[in-house]
Design an enzyme around this catalytic site. Structure first.
Site, PDB file in Angstrom:
ATOM      1  N   ASP A  30       2.485  36.493  15.984  1.00  0.00           N
ATOM      2  CA  ASP A  30       2.443  37.015  14.737  1.00  0.00           C
ATOM      3  C   ASP A  30       1.660  35.981  13.871  1.00  0.00           C
ATOM      4  OD1 ASP A  30       4.900  38.563  12.898  1.00  0.00           O
ATOM      5  OD2 ASP A  30       3.586  37.265  11.638  1.00  0.00           O
ATOM      6  N   ASN A  85      12.659  45.443  12.767  1.00  0.00           N
ATOM      7  CA  ASN A  85      12.964  46.105  11.338  1.00  0.00           C
ATOM      8  C   ASN A  85      12.525  47.525  11.076  1.00  0.00           C
ATOM      9  OD1 ASN A  85      13.820  43.405  10.796  1.00  0.00           O
ATOM     10  ND2 ASN A  85      11.782  42.664  10.584  1.00  0.00           N
ATOM     11  N   GLY A  91      13.270  44.932   5.832  1.00  0.00           N
ATOM     12  CA  GLY A  91      12.003  44.272   5.808  1.00  0.00           C
ATOM     13  C   GLY A  91      10.872  44.787   6.327  1.00  0.00           C
ATOM     14  N   GLN A  92      10.852  45.809   6.941  1.00  0.00           N
ATOM     15  CA  GLN A  92       9.839  46.390   7.588  1.00  0.00           C
ATOM     16  C   GLN A  92       8.526  46.457   6.677  1.00  0.00           C
ATOM     17  OE1 GLN A  92       9.859  50.162   9.544  1.00  0.00           O
ATOM     18  NE2 GLN A  92       7.928  49.941  10.550  1.00  0.00           N
ATOM     19  N   HIS A  98       7.181  48.013  15.942  1.00  0.00           N
ATOM     20  CA  HIS A  98       6.903  46.716  16.682  1.00  0.00           C
ATOM     21  C   HIS A  98       8.372  45.974  16.800  1.00  0.00           C
ATOM     22  CE1 HIS A  98       6.466  46.183  12.116  1.00  0.00           C
ATOM     23  NE2 HIS A  98       6.986  44.882  12.471  1.00  0.00           N
ATOM     24  N   LEU A  99       8.383  45.133  17.919  1.00  0.00           N
ATOM     25  CA  LEU A  99       9.451  44.483  18.224  1.00  0.00           C
ATOM     26  C   LEU A  99       8.985  42.917  18.094  1.00  0.00           C
ATOM     27  CD1 LEU A  99      11.771  45.135  21.208  1.00  0.00           C
ATOM     28  CD2 LEU A  99      10.581  43.100  21.030  1.00  0.00           C
ATOM     29  N   HIS A 100       9.878  42.223  17.182  1.00  0.00           N
ATOM     30  CA  HIS A 100       9.529  40.857  17.373  1.00  0.00           C
ATOM     31  C   HIS A 100      10.249  40.123  18.401  1.00  0.00           C
ATOM     32  CE1 HIS A 100       8.479  40.838  12.766  1.00  0.00           C
ATOM     33  NE2 HIS A 100       9.054  41.843  12.774  1.00  0.00           N
TER      34      HIS A 100
END
Ligand code: 5GP
Ligand code: ZN
Length: 112
Positions: A30, A85, A91-92, A98-100
Site C-alpha cells: 500500500d 472495505n 471507507g472503500q 482488494h484485500l488489505h
C-alpha cells in the site's frame, strides 16, 4: 477497465512494489501503509467490490495469498488482519476489489 487504478497496476502502467503474483492475483505494498506490513491483494480481473463479486474461487484466492504473504513475512504466528472495505461507508476508495493485509503492530478491535 481502462481508467481503474488497480487495473493499471495489474497492467504495469502505474508502478507498484509487488510482493506476489499468481495467475489470478497480484499483491503489492500500500502506498500509504497503516502498519509495518500493509499489502493489497487484488484479482487481476476487474471486480468493483464484494457487491459485484460472484466467483468464489477468485475471492477465496485473495485470502489464501494473503496468508501465504503473512507467513513469508514472518507474521503467521504473531498475527495479522485481513480487511475488505466495501462501499463508501466502510471507507472503500478504490473500486477494484482488494484485500488489505495488515501486520507488524498491535491491531485493536473494534476497528475505527
Ligand atoms: P480502500 O480505502 O479502498 O479500502 O483502500 C484503498 C487503498 O489503496 C488505500 O489504503 C490506499 O492507500 C491505496 N492506494 C491508493 N492509491 C494507490 C496507489 O497508486 N498505489 C498503491 N500501492 N496503493 C494505493
Ligand atoms: Zn480494476
Amino acid at each position: 477497465m481502462d481508467d481503474c487504478l488497480f487495473c493499471r497496476i495489474v497492467r504495469g502502467e502505474i508502478p507498484a512494489t509487488l510482493v506476489a503474483e499468481t495467475d489470478d492475483c497480484v499483491a503489492f505494498r500500500d502506498v500509504n501503509p497503516q502498519a509495518p506490513l500493509h499489502v493489497l491483494v487484488i484479482p487481476r480481473a476487474h471486480v468493483a467490490s464484494l457487491n459485484e463479486a460472484a466467483d468464489a474461487a477468485q475471492i477465496g484466492k485473495l485470502s489464501l495469498l494473503a496468508a501465504e504473504i503473512a507467513r513469508r513475512e514472518g507474521h503467521a504466528e504473531s498475527g495479522y488482519r485481513t480487511v475488505v472495505n466495501t462501499g463508501a461507508a466502510a471507507g472503500q476508495t478504490v473500486f477494484h476489489v482488494h484485500l488489505h493485509l495488515l501486520a507488524g503492530r498491535e491491531l485493536r478491535w473494534p476497528p475505527g
